[in-house]
Design an enzyme around this catalytic site. Structure first.
Site, PDB file in Angstrom:
ATOM      1  N   SER A  96     -10.263  -1.353   7.095  1.00 45.51           N
ATOM      2  CA  SER A  96      -8.938  -0.532   5.739  1.00 45.51           C
ATOM      3  C   SER A  96      -9.273  -1.451   4.838  1.00 45.51           C
ATOM      4  O   SER A  96      -8.613  -1.521   4.168  1.00 45.51           O
ATOM      5  CB  SER A  96      -8.320   0.196   5.798  1.00 45.51           C
ATOM      6  N   LYS A 105       1.208  -1.550  -0.075  1.00 43.23           N
ATOM      7  CA  LYS A 105       0.101  -0.031  -0.014  1.00 43.23           C
ATOM      8  C   LYS A 105       1.014   1.240  -0.474  1.00 43.23           C
ATOM      9  O   LYS A 105       2.088   1.441   0.907  1.00 43.23           O
ATOM     10  CB  LYS A 105      -0.626   0.149   0.830  1.00 43.23           C
ATOM     11  N   SER A 126     -10.453   1.762   2.338  1.00 44.21           N
ATOM     12  CA  SER A 126      -8.790   1.983   1.878  1.00 44.21           C
ATOM     13  C   SER A 126      -7.727   1.792   1.279  1.00 44.21           C
ATOM     14  O   SER A 126      -6.898   2.114   0.225  1.00 44.21           O
ATOM     15  CB  SER A 126      -8.155   3.516   2.984  1.00 44.21           C
TER      16      SER A 126
END
Lengths: 94, 500, 491
Positions: free
Chosen positions: C171, C72, C147
């Protein structure tokens, strides 16, 4: 629930510029969210201790031993503006 | 030497009889650790800018603080030295505000759960002691460095993150001089602990003052102002004096004191011509809302037995304890003991002199009087006697000679002058300068007789009971003997020869 | 081998590399090509990636045997762009690498790409990214969740064998559910946060997004453990084991009444509820007992979360001021102008909303009513879980009230978007571990999914602190029994 004046005050605290036509929508959005959040006001929590730390340990102190520092070029490499040997910024109003 | 620790307001407090000043101090001490408060960067002393940084103290994204164990240790020592209550558990808080010298946009400090609470030092109560990190340095850039109409500054992050202990007193001080004297005591204490260089010029000791006035005799508190930017002992006293004067004039004129932060500028003069002007720090923002909340990236600090034992073990004798010991062991008067102990260089010298093995040995109180009095005054304010030419052994010998009446006090002062100037041995100087006391015997008796004859009126008055008239007679003898006569012996001979 | 390579889970790829049936370089090149193709597809791709590696790292040795890993964006990777999905970190190249990533590359994982995310991890759809939205491989008109949407979509689409994400309120778990893959949020403190661009410090945790439970265990095992650079990190009490349970004999499963269907404020979609009920029935068939438990403060969790997370974020994001790195507004007339315009122009609308919310909640006069209260709700919720775990071993809920929703569908009403995390937020507040595994398809949205047979539904399993091994075992048993085809959406 949060009015225009409070929005401007909070924006100032958070150093966020807000254009005139942004104030109203953000006041509305924040008010809507605050309405939902107000739910926690329903609870009786007087004799409850707040969780200030999730990990129930203490300490985690570091020995006082020097570690290598970044070379100056690396520290300054990402700076938007450099002055001499440092980070250049507009002066605060003294 | 001012009377350190006067609890009652002395006359001449600068505010007139109507108002009583109330002063509290907020002191920041840079701790003498090897590394910063929350990262492993070595502390910087005038290194080239931005060479002592890392992701943590630069506030790079993703970086995290880790607290310095030694800084906590030093904090505990300070707490022990001040007799504070050490919190079994204390936490760090974030103090949020924006400024270029604050890389994270918050300072990690302590708020309502500090490391230490309470305590006393001298006559002043301590409110609290806590740990926090120092800000970076902002310097003006260039001579006329205006870009787009704005001036520019440069930030150097070397200092950012240096460990600080913040010490806050209760508002127990009443005069500027008292504040200055107390601050010196604090400095001596911290230096004795070895936790800081406590050097105001270098910035390892900083002091702000909170000042208010109240009607004399009242016990409520007036509106206080905070006075900053006083970076020497002299400026602190001057600044506090100037602010007391400013508030007095304001209140006497029927005005109100506004709570604000003030800046002391020692280079200018106030309206009344006094050196040092007070100006309001132009606050572009209203009172700060720091939005304190517990620092989630750090664990609470819990003090255990080992940490306490370690803190106690590294503490050397503190000034107050030393004064107590000198009184107890050597029967020094309270004032002498305090005078020596609160300036550790004097006490060190005194004890060295006492242990030097001079023969005849000097009495402790007499030696204390000479160290704190005649020697200090000859060397000048703040000078360390150990740096002078007067060897501790030499002073001890000198005082021994006086005690044995080998030389008079007056002669001894002449010897001391020589020691200060050239060093050496008292006995040798007495010999070469011919300063040996004239003790009893015919020589002195003859000089006394001559003096009585030359001052017949005075002699007559003394004979009829006016002891004060003896002055000129003694003076004549002293002049004749070049101060070598022992005053007590002269007086005795005068009385003997006058038949009283 | 190429068709075969795509079929291999990370564990299987490791075995193949170690058995010399597959070269690490070949494996990396395979995925690098797929990732670059998607990234360079000029708007035709899924937009999973913010950066793709030029080539494989030199030597990869260790238990992870060179298997490529997508990471990420918010994990700092030395000299590789790390922007946390934000314009305010445009061009930012960190001088150091996050501990979690270093541990994985140290164990032999090869950095393949950085993945797209909601800006500063604030969002449940990956629509808040300065890089534009990521699309759900199951249906490109829908969001992958957030997210960690880029990581989830990449794994689901077979563009990366596995990926690293972060979970603050859901997330990792929610995008895993919406993309039909496995996502795990570990016990708070298990994985070092050093080098993770912070959102909410007391909630953020790194975790794996993988095709199956075994891969999740493998990745987690290499990441856990105390880090001297993170004071809140802990030594995990036992090693993470590869899961092996085939049944749930003797396992007591709890379903919180407050988080069930009609009672909750979230309004569960019928397809989700059906899949969840079928999973409960399956659990009983595997030998578990399923009972109701109570988490009385769970209905207040979302409210408390939306005080605490924005509050911490408002402070964590104060460092983005244009002084030392990242974006700075041009032609600033003075310092205040520089600060306010930099932050106005650099942050997206959701981030600004949350900064405002957080600043308000911490401000003078409001602290006790908001932040102080929310911290107390947190205490009560942790107590609720502790009590519940005296009666049961694990707690089950649907991961999210609905399946993947349409792009733009929930952007008009912040709270509607926040409700997506209704079931995941309580575990975040309590700091306990939770995993999401795909448990079926929902056909609520007619004609959706690659084969028109529906969109994935996630099952969330939560356990007490440090119960990861039991969690993984239970998830594994479910997984084996469910036989969900997580490869259905591979491109």
């Amino acid at each position: 629930m949060i009015d225009r004046e409070e929005v401007l005050h909070v924006a100032q605290l958070a150093r966020l510029a807000l254009s005139e036509d942004e104030i109203e929508p953000i006041a509305r959005e924040l008010s809507a969210v605050l309405d939902h959040i107000a739910k926690i006001g329903e609870l009786s929590l007087d004799d409850v201790a707040p969780t200030s730390h999730v990990v129930e340990l203490t300490g985690a102190l570091r020995p006082d031993e020097p570690r290598p520092c970044l070379p100056r070029e690396v520290a300054l490499a990402q700076a938007p503006a450099v002055g001499g040997e440092g980070f250049l910024v507009p002066s605060p109003q003294a | 030497m001012s009377d350190a620790g006067a609890a009652s307001a002395p006359a001449g407090n600068g505010a007139g009889a109507r108002w009583e000043p109330v002063i509290g101090l907020e002191i920041h001490v840079q701790l003498a650790t090897a590394t910063k408060m929350f990262c492993g960067c070595a502390l910087s002393f005038g290194e080239p800018p931005n060479t002592h940084t890392c992701p943590v103290c630069l506030g790079l994204p993703g970086s995290l603080p880790v607290a310095n164990a030694r800084a906590v240790h030093f904090g505990l020592m300070i707490g022990l030295a001040l007799g504070s209550e050490l919190a079994p558990r204390s936490i760090f808080h974030r103090k949020n505000y924006f400024y270029p010298d604050l890389p994270k946009g918050y300072q990690i400090s302590q708020y309502d759960e500090p490391l230490c609470r309470g305590g006393t030092l001298g006559e002043v109560r301590i409110h609290r002691v806590h740990l926090e990190e120092d800000a970076a340095k902002l310097v003006h850039f260039g001579e006329s460095g205006r870009i787009h109409g704005s001036e520019q500054s440069v930030v150097d992050f070397n200092r950012g993150g240096t460990p600080l202990a913040e010490i806050v007193t209760e508002p127990d001080l009443r005069t500027a001089e008292q504040a200055g004297e107390w601050l010196r005591l604090l400095r001596t204490t911290l230096r004795a602990l070895g936790v800081s260089d406590v050097n105001m010029e270098e910035g390892s000791l900083r002091c702000d003052a909170n000042i208010s006035l109240r009607p004399a005799g009242s016990d409520t508190l007036g509106v206080k102002t905070e006075l900053k930017n006083m970076n020497s002992f002299r400026f602190i006293e001057r600044g506090i004096k100037a602010e007391i004067e400013r508030q007095r004039a304001l209140l006497d004129g029927g005005g109100q004191v506004v709570q604000e932060t003030l800046h002391f500028d020692p280079t200018t003069r106030s309206a009344s011509g006094a050196p040092g002007a007070i100006s309001s720090l132009r606050s572009k923002e209203e009172a700060h809302d720091y939005r304190y909340f517990p620092e989630p990236d750090l664990l609470p600090v819990a003090i255990d037995e080992q940490m306490l034992a370690d803190a106690r073990a590294t503490m050397s004798e503190l000034p107050s304890d030393r004064a107590e010991r000198l009184r107890r062991e050597l029967s020094l008067s309270a004032e002498s003991a305090q005078l020596l102990a609160f300036r550790s260089e004097l006490a060190d010298y005194f004890e060295a002199a006492l242990a030097a093995g001079a023969d005849p040995a000097p009495p402790a109180q007499a030696l204390a009087n000479w160290v704190g009095g005649d020697l200090s005054s000859r060397l000048g304010e703040g000078e360390d006697p150990a740096d002078s030419r007067v060897q501790p052994r030499a002073l001890a010998a000198l005082v021994g000679l006086v005690a044995a009446k080998t030389i008079s006090v007056g002669a001894a002062r002449q010897v001391l002058d020589k020691l200060v100037a050239d060093g050496g041995e008292p006995a040798a100087i007495v010999e070469s300068e011919g300063l040996a006391a004239i003790g009893g015997g015919d020589e002195l008796a003859a000089i006394v007789a001559a003096a009585l004859a030359a001052n017949a009126d005075a002699a007559e008055r003394v004979r009829s009971g006016n002891e004060k008239a003896i002055g000129p007679i003694i003076g004549a003898v002293m002049r004749e003997t070049k101060g070598r006569a022992d005053g007590g012996e002269v007086t005795r001979l005068v009385h003997e020869q006058l038949g009283i | 081998m190429s068709g075969d390579i795509l079929e291999l889970s990370a564990a299987q790829a490791i075995a193949a590399v170690q058995a010399r049936e597959l070269g690490a370089a070949e494996l990396f090149a395979f995925y690098r090509e797929r990732a670059s193709r998607d990234a360079g597809a000029d708007g035709e791709g899924l937009n999973c990636f913010t950066w793709v590696a030029d080539g494989a790292p030199e030597d990869v040795d260790g238990p992870l045997a060179g298997v490529p890993l997508a990471v990420k964006d918010l994990f700092c990777t030395r000299d590789v762009p790390s922007q946390s999905g934000s314009r305010i970190l445009e061009g930012y190249l960190p001088p150091y690498t996050a501990t979690a990533v270093e541990r994985l590359t140290g164990a032999g994982a090869a950095l393949l790409a950085k993945t797209n995310q909601d800006e500063f991890a604030m969002g449940s759809s990956t629509e808040n990214s300065a890089f534009g939205p990521t699309l759900n491989p199951w249906d490109r008109a829908r969001v992958p969740g957030g997210s960690s949407g880029g990581s989830a979509a990449a794994v689901a689409a077979g563009l990366a064998p596995w990926a690293l994400g972060t979970d603050t309120g859901g997330s990792i778990r929610q995008p895993a559910a919406l993309c039909g893959i496995v996502g795990l949020k570990p016990t708070y403190g298990s994985v070092s946060r050093y080098g993770m661009i912070a959102f909410a410090s007391s909630l953020d945790q790194a975790g794996p997004l993988t095709r199956d439970v075994t891969d999740a265990a493998l990745l987690l095992g290499q990441m856990v453990g105390r880090d001297a650079c993170d004071a809140t990190s802990l030594q995990f009490p036992e090693p993470i084991e590869p899961p092996s349970a085939e049944r749930l004999e003797g396992v007591r499963l709890g379903v919180p009444v407050e988080l069930r269907g009609d009672v909750s404020d979230a309004g569960i979609e019928p397809g989700v509820r059906d899949a969840f009920e079928r999973a409960l029935a399956l659990a009983e068939g595997l030998g578990a007992t399923v009972v109701e438990v109570e988490l009385p403060h769970a209905p207040h969790a979302l409210s408390a979360y939306y005080v605490l997370a924005p509050s911490e974020a408002s402070s964590n994001l104060a460092r983005f001021d244009g002084v030392r790195y990242g974006f700075r507004a041009e032609d600033a007339t003075d310092l205040l102008d520089m600060y306010t315009r930099t932050r106005h122009d650099g942050f997206g609308p959701e981030v600004k909303r949350r900064i405002m919310l957080g600043t308000y909640a911490l401000s003078s006069g409001y602290y006790d009513a908001y932040y102080g209260r929310a911290q107390r709700v947190r205490t009560k919720l942790a107590e609720d879980f502790r009590t519940a775990f005296e009666a049961v071993d694990l707690i089950l809920t649907p991961t999210s009230p609905g399946v993947a929703f349409g792009l733009g569908e929930k952007t008009a009403d912040p709270w509607a978007m926040y409700l997506s995390d209704y079931f995941t937020v309580p575990m975040s507040l309590a700091g306990i571990p939770a995993i999401s595994i795909p448990c079926g398809l929902s056909t609520d949205h007619a004609g959706s999914g690659p084969n028109d047979d529906g969109l994935p539904v996630g099952l969330q399993i939560a356990g007490p602190a440090f119960s990861e091994n039991r969690l993984l075992d239970a998830a594994f048993a479910f997984e084996q029994a469910l036989g969900f085809n997580e490869g259905a959406a591979r491109v």
